[in-house]
Design an enzyme around this catalytic site. Structure first.
Site, PDB file in Angstrom:
ATOM      1  N   GLY A  40      80.803  -8.789   7.107  1.00 20.76           N
ATOM      2  CA  GLY A  40      80.328  -7.536   6.544  1.00 20.76           C
ATOM      3  C   GLY A  40      79.214  -7.758   5.558  1.00 20.76           C
ATOM      4  N   TYR A  59      82.974 -13.474  19.556  1.00 20.68           N
ATOM      5  CA  TYR A  59      81.801 -13.227  18.727  1.00 20.68           C
ATOM      6  C   TYR A  59      82.059 -13.201  17.230  1.00 20.68           C
ATOM      7  CZ  TYR A  59      78.021 -10.664  16.455  1.00 20.68           C
ATOM      8  OH  TYR A  59      77.025 -10.279  15.601  1.00 20.68           O
ATOM      9  N   CYS A  76      84.809  -6.029   8.471  1.00 16.83           N
ATOM     10  CA  CYS A  76      85.168  -6.479   7.126  1.00 16.83           C
ATOM     11  C   CYS A  76      85.917  -7.805   7.059  1.00 16.83           C
ATOM     12  CB  CYS A  76      86.021  -5.463   6.369  1.00 16.83           C
ATOM     13  SG  CYS A  76      85.403  -3.789   6.446  1.00 16.83           S
ATOM     14  N   ASN A  96      91.043  -4.860   6.124  1.00 21.93           N
ATOM     15  CA  ASN A  96      90.221  -5.178   7.290  1.00 21.93           C
ATOM     16  C   ASN A  96      90.910  -4.606   8.520  1.00 21.93           C
ATOM     17  OD1 ASN A  96      89.722  -8.167   9.286  1.00 21.93           O
ATOM     18  ND2 ASN A  96      88.507  -6.302   9.257  1.00 21.93           N
ATOM     19  N   GLY A  97      90.160  -3.805   9.287  1.00 26.73           N
ATOM     20  CA  GLY A  97      90.719  -3.212  10.498  1.00 26.73           C
ATOM     21  C   GLY A  97      90.515  -1.717  10.488  1.00 26.73           C
TER      22      GLY A  97
HETATM   23  P1  AMP Z   1      72.740  -5.618  22.701  1.00 29.16           P
HETATM   24  O1  AMP Z   1      71.289  -5.850  22.482  1.00 29.16           O
HETATM   25  O2  AMP Z   1      73.140  -4.257  22.204  1.00 29.16           O
HETATM   26  O3  AMP Z   1      73.168  -5.886  24.120  1.00 29.16           O
HETATM   27  O4  AMP Z   1      73.530  -6.619  21.773  1.00 29.16           O
HETATM   28  C1  AMP Z   1      73.946  -7.873  22.247  1.00 29.16           C
HETATM   29  C2  AMP Z   1      73.989  -8.870  21.117  1.00 29.16           C
HETATM   30  O5  AMP Z   1      74.743  -8.346  20.043  1.00 29.16           O
HETATM   31  C3  AMP Z   1      74.636 -10.178  21.548  1.00 29.16           C
HETATM   32  O6  AMP Z   1      73.711 -11.202  21.312  1.00 29.16           O
HETATM   33  C4  AMP Z   1      75.879 -10.323  20.698  1.00 29.16           C
HETATM   34  O7  AMP Z   1      75.944 -11.617  20.135  1.00 29.16           O
HETATM   35  C5  AMP Z   1      75.694  -9.303  19.592  1.00 29.16           C
HETATM   36  N1  AMP Z   1      76.934  -8.544  19.322  1.00 29.16           N
HETATM   37  C6  AMP Z   1      77.961  -8.273  20.107  1.00 29.16           C
HETATM   38  N2  AMP Z   1      78.897  -7.515  19.492  1.00 29.16           N
HETATM   39  C7  AMP Z   1      78.444  -7.293  18.247  1.00 29.16           C
HETATM   40  C8  AMP Z   1      78.956  -6.598  17.092  1.00 29.16           C
HETATM   41  N3  AMP Z   1      80.117  -5.971  17.122  1.00 29.16           N
HETATM   42  N4  AMP Z   1      78.202  -6.609  15.968  1.00 29.16           N
HETATM   43  C9  AMP Z   1      77.015  -7.216  15.927  1.00 29.16           C
HETATM   44  N5  AMP Z   1      76.484  -7.896  16.975  1.00 29.16           N
HETATM   45  C10 AMP Z   1      77.176  -7.938  18.119  1.00 29.16           C
END
Ligand code: AMP
Length: 464
Positions: free
Chosen positions: A35, A249, A9, A109-110
């Site tokens: 979000g 990220y 969020c 948020n949190g």
């Molecule tokens: P995965 O395919 O599950 O290994 O997802 C890796 C990708 O998800 C990477 O390219 C990250 O940039 C992205 N990512 C990492 N953490 C999150 C998050 N909390 N929410 C959405 N995307 C994420």
């Protein structure tokens, strides 16, 4: 997993502006990455609070007609992150309630780690909850507080809650901003034309033309009303534990967070660290767009290997990670990214991404770069350490079982994603790029949770 542990969020507040709701709308637009499930704005004209909220993206929810209903010089806005199983309007914030002292709205948020405990207690005392979000617990605590005026009640309530919270509360006449004692999530104060703007990230200040003033301090309660700004402290925290994943990220690279540090610069530094410590002979450095771009630039700069966009992202597709079903997630990678064959054919390519969660994206990317792109070698470089443990303070991570690095070695992951080589940063590399390394939470990388969980909740979580 219980869905309420997954809340990211973005929050935004505007105090003393003739177009408060419009500024909140623009601010939420800038915070959309935090979000996409739903959004809401609550405004105040000094006498009454007005609330409009809906499911989906900010631009789709707030039509001109809806914005016009949001009268007044104050507004609070909220973007909610998509979570499987809880996509309901009742969970979209701000929450608006009437209690003995008047009306109150809250945007949070949190994640709280003792929400279920407190909720159970309050329900036993007769409280009726409208949603299954953590944030409603805070409102009930304020309404049920024993002490007198709203400020005292808020102090009493925030002393009881534990976890991550960047909060904006608003009554008909004032705005109250709270950041948890550990400072998990970012929260900044800006100023525009005599108006105060509060935002999860500073990228919202740029869109509304505000100047950054300072961060809301961890453990600070900021009261903004006709007497100006008043600051109270309620913290007894031994240390600060900012979420390092905001840098890796989550935050936008054009934001400055945690003491005005540039997210873009930190990400580039992480890429430089990767090149210095885990360099490999190659012809080309490419990012996994968009989140891998700054780190790939840093890698290219430090290694002297040319940078280019070897993967092109379709911006009209949502983030694959948040799609609720496995089948859609696999499909998502394919529709989201496409390789540029002219750049890749016959070349040795370093691919930089910010993190690996389940490994699905990386596996598809390596396959795509080799098969459709014609790359000769693919070297995966990740600008964070292996993600081994879930986050309980507000970043959406799956259970430990689904985190590929929690039960596989780097060598096994390399084989799984079929890369020619692969490397992650380690926690030491990661913390070397921030000025006060002891002030960060790195639980998702080292399993060291800075806040202890109530025992009952531990049993429900897949911590081990
Ligand atoms: P995965 O395919 O599950 O290994 O997802 C890796 C990708 O998800 C990477 O390219 C990250 O940039 C992205 N990512 C990492 N953490 C999150 C998050 N909390 N929410 C959405 N995307 C994420």
């Amino acid at each position: 997993m219980i869905d309420k542990f997954h809340e990211e969020c973005g929050v935004l507040g505007v105090y003393n502006h003739s177009e408060a709701a419009n500024l909140a709308y623009l601010g939420l637009y800038a915070l959309q990455h935090r979000g996409q499930e739903g959004a809401g704005i609550c405004s105040s004209d000094g006498k009454q609070l007005h609330l409009e909220k809906g499911m989906g993206l900010v631009a789709d929810i707030f039509t001109e007609r809806r914005l016009q209903k949001l009268h007044g010089h104050m507004a609070v806005g909220h973007n909610r992150y998509s979570t499987a199983g809880s996509s309901a309007l009742k969970n979209v914030q701000p929450i608006l309630v009437n209690y003995s002292l008047g009306s109150l709205t809250i945007a949070h948020n949190g994640n709280l780690i003792n929400a279920s405990e407190i909720r159970k207690e309050l329900e036993e005392e007769g409280a009726i909850f409208q949603s299954n979000s953590d944030s409603e617990v805070i409102v009930h605590l304020i309404a049920h507080a024993k002490s007198g005026d709203l400020h005292e009640r808020i102090v009493e309530a925030v002393k009881r809650i534990s976890g991550a919270f960047s909060l904006i509360l608003m009554t008909e006449r004032e705005m109250i901003v709270v950041r948890d004692p550990y400072g998990f999530r970012p929260l900044s104060i800006g100023e525009h034309d005599g108006a105060w703007i509060i935002s999860s990230e500073t990228c919202a200040f740029d869109l509304v033309g505000a100047q950054y003033v300072r961060d809301v301090e961890p453990g600070e309660i900021l009261i903004i009303n006709e007497n100006g700004l008043q600051s109270l402290t309620f913290s007894n925290a031994q240390r600060q534990t900012h979420c390092i994943f905001e840098f890796i990220y989550f935050s936008r690279p054009d934001s400055n967070i945690f003491g005005n540090l540039s997210v873009n610069e930190i990400r580039k530094d992480l890429g430089r660290e990767l090149a210095r410590n885990y360099g490999v002979e190659a012809d080309l450095v490419i990012p996994v767009p968009d989140s891998g771009v700054p780190a790939a630039l840093g890698y290219a700069e430090a290694s002297g290997i040319p940078f280019d966009f070897g993967l092109v992202r379709n911006h009209y597709v949502g983030r694959t990670f948040i799609e609720p079903r496995q089948t859609i997630r696999h499909f998502g990678v394919k529709i989201k990214l496409n390789p540029v064959r002219k750049l890749l054919e016959g070349r040795r390519v370093v691919v930089v991404d910010d993190s690996i969660v389940r490994g699905t994206t990386s596996k598809k990317i390596v396959k795509m770069l080799k098969e459709s792109g014609g790359a000769k070698e693919v070297h995966m470089r990740i600008s964070s350490p292996p993600t081994i443990a879930p986050c309980y303070y507000g970043i959406d991570t799956p259970s430990k079982r689904e985190l590929i690095a929690s039960n596989h070695s780097i060598e096994e992951i390399k084989k799984y994603i079929t890369a020619d080589s692969m490397a992650y940063l380690n926690t030491e590399n990661l913390l070397s790029v921030v000025p006060n390394p002891d002030d960060y939470c790195t639980a998702c990388f080292d399993n060291q949770y800075p806040l202890r969980f109530p025992l009952q909740q531990l049993n429900q979580m897949s911590l081990f």
